[in-house]
Design a protein around this motif. Structure first.
Motif, mmCIF file in Angstrom:
data_model
loop_
_atom_site.group_PDB
_atom_site.id
_atom_site.type_symbol
_atom_site.label_atom_id
_atom_site.label_comp_id
_atom_site.label_asym_id
_atom_site.label_seq_id
_atom_site.Cartn_x
_atom_site.Cartn_y
_atom_site.Cartn_z
ATOM 1 N N TYR A 91 61.180 49.341 35.345
ATOM 2 C CA TYR A 91 60.515 49.604 36.483
ATOM 3 C C TYR A 91 61.092 48.911 37.786
ATOM 4 O O TYR A 91 60.733 49.415 38.845
ATOM 5 C CB TYR A 91 59.047 49.794 36.338
ATOM 6 C CG TYR A 91 58.711 50.611 35.278
ATOM 7 C CD1 TYR A 91 58.798 51.899 35.556
ATOM 8 C CD2 TYR A 91 58.348 50.136 33.824
ATOM 9 C CE1 TYR A 91 58.421 52.863 34.691
ATOM 10 C CE2 TYR A 91 58.042 51.112 33.052
ATOM 11 C CZ TYR A 91 58.013 52.438 33.417
ATOM 12 O OH TYR A 91 57.891 53.571 32.337
ATOM 13 N N GLY A 94 63.861 51.022 38.983
ATOM 14 C CA GLY A 94 63.394 52.321 39.739
ATOM 15 C C GLY A 94 62.780 52.007 40.944
ATOM 16 O O GLY A 94 62.820 52.771 42.012
ATOM 17 N N THR A 157 61.190 62.245 40.246
ATOM 18 C CA THR A 157 61.568 61.793 38.718
ATOM 19 C C THR A 157 62.650 62.124 38.247
ATOM 20 O O THR A 157 63.108 61.170 37.372
ATOM 21 C CB THR A 157 59.956 62.016 38.034
ATOM 22 O OG1 THR A 157 59.963 63.698 37.926
ATOM 23 C CG2 THR A 157 58.914 61.468 38.510
ATOM 24 N N ILE A 160 65.239 59.845 39.354
ATOM 25 C CA ILE A 160 65.397 58.376 39.069
ATOM 26 C C ILE A 160 65.553 58.417 37.459
ATOM 27 O O ILE A 160 66.217 57.311 36.882
ATOM 28 C CB ILE A 160 63.755 57.956 39.235
ATOM 29 C CG1 ILE A 160 63.753 57.687 40.769
ATOM 30 C CG2 ILE A 160 63.508 56.532 38.567
ATOM 31 C CD1 ILE A 160 62.373 57.299 41.195
#
Length: 702
Positions: A91, A94, A157, A160
């Motif tokens: 994360y 991200g 999304t 990513i």
């Protein structure tokens, strides 16, 4: 009233137990609830000694209006990054893709269907300030965007997801060579990174410093260009050591290194102390010393750090605690802790405590003024690297006693304050200490064990080795449950299956102890396990590492075991170095050493396969992976030195970054040692001088 986090063993999670936010830990049930109720997941990742994590907990996460909206519209999940570095890594990547930078607290919003982030940030204030929107505004905007802009969310999304999968599936292109030219390029690039001067915070950057120190030995060769001269690389390494040992990042009163300094002059630290920094810095300063840069401040900083480690960071069972907070309470009546209060000094306080001569000496040796350098207080920074005068040492002892309420004693321990309540309620005779996170993390303990082992070989102080051995034996005795290695220990309870950094760094620690044990003097070896013991344990741990985390298809090691990665968006293989070294860089170097020590060439084959798996990264972004270049150095310049106890005594304190030793009584007649380079050996050395010449030559083949 407390939430679900109240029973967590994690100090960081428990710090949020009284928030009005209805926090979940990361678990299948939380994810299922989010999907069933069509609620976005708000994922917040941090750690106990993180200053801005603490600030956000006391502000936004304690605000009832924010909590009401959060609980109605989101499933909030809290993660301790020290428990789950695999989640943190995914994360954080991200977040960096979305906003261009990362940090902690790491706050991201996940689509509950696939757990992919589509928006995120770090610290959010309650009300708009610092150029940041208020947290409630953020929550409302995100919920509205998710409900009304489904196509945009899915587009983000998808992008990513592709980015994360591409990074996870990294493969060699086939054209890269694992040769000396690649190594030299990595050394050159990372030397530039280490000596880069900016206006922002200063971090230790130990994976970079360790690689550049390795490169010093090449810099004396005639073909090296002027910009890569020996004096340049050596000066960069020496200056990094001086910045660490003299700067405000080091606690000159009681030992131990803080996390980083907030300025470019190494003056004012961010005051938390992390075990992983201290282990790496001790190893680096010891290596600098062994390389010939024998600055008195390096030896005293190592000694002071070990004293701090034993006094404040070692459990009765022998393992090391994780960290100490940046903040502490100024007094028991204070509502909120203050950053650095435990460590800084008002000038008037020093005037009252010290004699005029002692104060004058402290001012001559340290940056102490009436105005101060941090909120009208003084963070102490040394002016010179020589030994301190007797008067200065006496003054420091007085300051220690004011801070701790007791005189310093090498054998004494200082009990940890395990949470804010204990800190405020404790019967402290000195200042109220910062909270200590007392969990045991295998990877961080391993970094400290390696540092202590290296310090022992540099200075011959058996107390360093003794402390390291106790910690290693605790891990060996307590961290296997049902024949599986575990990452954490909470006051006797193991938790979380070991991740790649735990395996890699613990194997390195075992190998470092194996090599250090070769240098034990007559009689000393009876007090410690044998070098054979440590090598056998390293081989056994490596077997488990290979079984559960090796990537057969891609090469290299996954961050998480094959049977513990079902909750991950992607299964990553860590190759970037950050505050701690990359797992794969360390693992590959271990494989080369195991090949030398066991003569099993399967280890070498696996090391080559792993290097090839990451060769494209090494060529394209060498500044991201100094640890892989350290591994490449081992692979190219690997050296086994077979010799006797008598010869080893003079060799073991030396800095020979790609050599391992093996004791033998089976040398050719009339020889004192045998230097083997790769898969061939030099002629048997007939004298100590010839042996040393061969050893030095073996280190500069790459």
């Amino acid at each position: 009233m407390t939430n679900r986090l109240a029973q967590s063993p994690s100090l960081y999670l428990r710090k949020h137990a009284e928030n009005p936010i209805d926090w979940w830990p990361w678990c299948d049930e939380a994810i299922e609830v989010a999907r069933r109720e069509n609620k976005l997941i708000f994922l917040s990742i941090g750690y106990s000694s993180c200053h801005w994590c603490t600030v956000m907990e006391g502000e936004a996460f304690s605000d009832r209006t924010i909590a009401e909206y959060m609980n109605a519209n989101f499933i909030p999940i809290k993660v301790d990054r020290e428990e789950r570095p695999d989640l943190d890594s995914i994360y954080m990547q991200g977040l960096q893709m979305m906003v261009g930078q990362g940090g902690w607290p790491l706050n991201v919003f996940l689509d509950p269907k696939d757990l992919i982030p589509f928006y995120g940030g770090t610290y959010f204030p309650v009300e708009p300030r610092y150029g940041r929107p208020g947290f409630l505004q953020v929550l409302q905007a995100i919920r509205r965007h998710y409900d009304t802009e489904k196509a945009k969310v899915e587009s983000v999304t998808a992008e990513i997801r592709g980015y994360l999968q591409q990074g996870a599936m990294l493969q060699p292109t086939g054209g890269e060579q694992l040769d000396s030219s690649l190594l030299r390029q990595g050394l050159k690039t990372n030397t530039s990174v280490l000596k880069g001067i900016g206006s922002g915070p200063c971090f230790p950057m130990m994976p970079y410093a360790g690689l550049v120190l390795r490169g010093v030995r090449f810099s004396s060769q005639a073909e090296v260009s002027k910009e890569e001269s020996q004096s340049d690389a050596k000066q960069v390494c020496t200056q990094r050591g001086l910045n660490l040992a003299l700067g405000g990042i080091y606690d000159h009163v009681a030992g131990g290194f803080h996390r980083y300094t907030v300025d470019a002059t190494w003056t004012v630290p961010h005051f938390e102390k992390m075990l992983y920094d201290n282990g790496q810095i001790v190893e680096y300063l010891a290596c600098l010393w062994s390389s010939g840069v024998q600055v008195p401040a390096f030896e005293s900083a190592i000694a002071g750090t070990v004293q701090w480690l034993v006094r404040e960071m070692t459990a009765p069972e022998g393992y090391f605690y994780a960290s100490q907070d940046a903040d502490n309470f100024s007094d028991a009546a204070a509502k909120e802790p203050e950053e650095g209060n435990f460590y800084v000094w008002k000038y008037q306080e020093l005037e009252q405590l010290l004699t005029a001569e002692e104060l004058a000496e402290i001012k001559a040796e340290f940056t102490v003024t009436a105005e101060g350098n941090f909120e009208e207080c003084n963070v102490m920074q040394r002016r010179h690297p020589h030994n301190l005068s007797d008067k200065a040492e006496v003054a420091l002892l007085k300051m220690f006693e004011v801070r701790y309420g007791v005189k310093p004693d090498a054998r004494s321990t200082f009990p940890p304050a395990r949470n804010n309540q204990e800190a405020k309620a404790g019967n402290w005779t000195g200042r109220i200490p910062p909270v200590t996170d007392i969990k045991m993390i295998v990877a961080w303990n391993s970094l400290m064990i390696s540092g202590l082992a290296r310090a022992y070989t540099a200075f011959g102080r058996t107390e360093y080795l003794s402390v390291a051995v106790r910690a290693a034996k605790f891990i060996l005795d307590r961290q296997w449950v049902d024949d599986r290695f575990h990452r954490l220990n909470y006051e006797g309870k193991t938790a979380v299956l070991a991740q790649s950094e735990d395996y890699a760094l613990f194997i390195k620690a075992l190998l470092d102890l194996q090599q250090a044990s070769l240098g034990l003097g007559i009689g000393e070896e009876k007090e410690f396990p044998t070098c054979k013991f440590w090598l056998e344990k390293a081989v056994k741990v490596q077997e488990e590492f290979d079984e559960f985390l090796w990537s057969v298809e891609l090469g290299g090691y996954f961050n998480t075991a094959s049977d513990a990665s079902g909750d991950l968006v992607v299964r990553e293989r860590n190759y970037n170095d950050n505050a701690t070294p990359s797992a794969n860089g360390v693992a590959i170097a271990n494989l080369v050493q195991l090949a030398l020590l066991t003569e099993d060439l399967q280890y070498l084959d696996r090391a080559e396969q792993a290097l090839r798996a990451f060769s494209s990264v090494m060529n394209q972004t060498p500044q991201a992976c100094p640890g892989l270049f350290t591994a490449l150095d081992w692979y190219i310049d690997r050296t086994l030195i077979r010799t006797t106890n008598e010869q080893l005594e003079s060799l073991i304190p030396q800095y020979l970054p790609t050599a391992v030793y093996a004791l033998t009584d089976n040398l050719p007649a009339g020889s004192v040692g045998l230097v083997c380079q790769g898969l061939s050996c030099s002629e048997p050395a007939k004298s100590r001088e010839q042996l040393w010449e061969q050893v030095q030559n073996s280190q500069i083949r790459g």
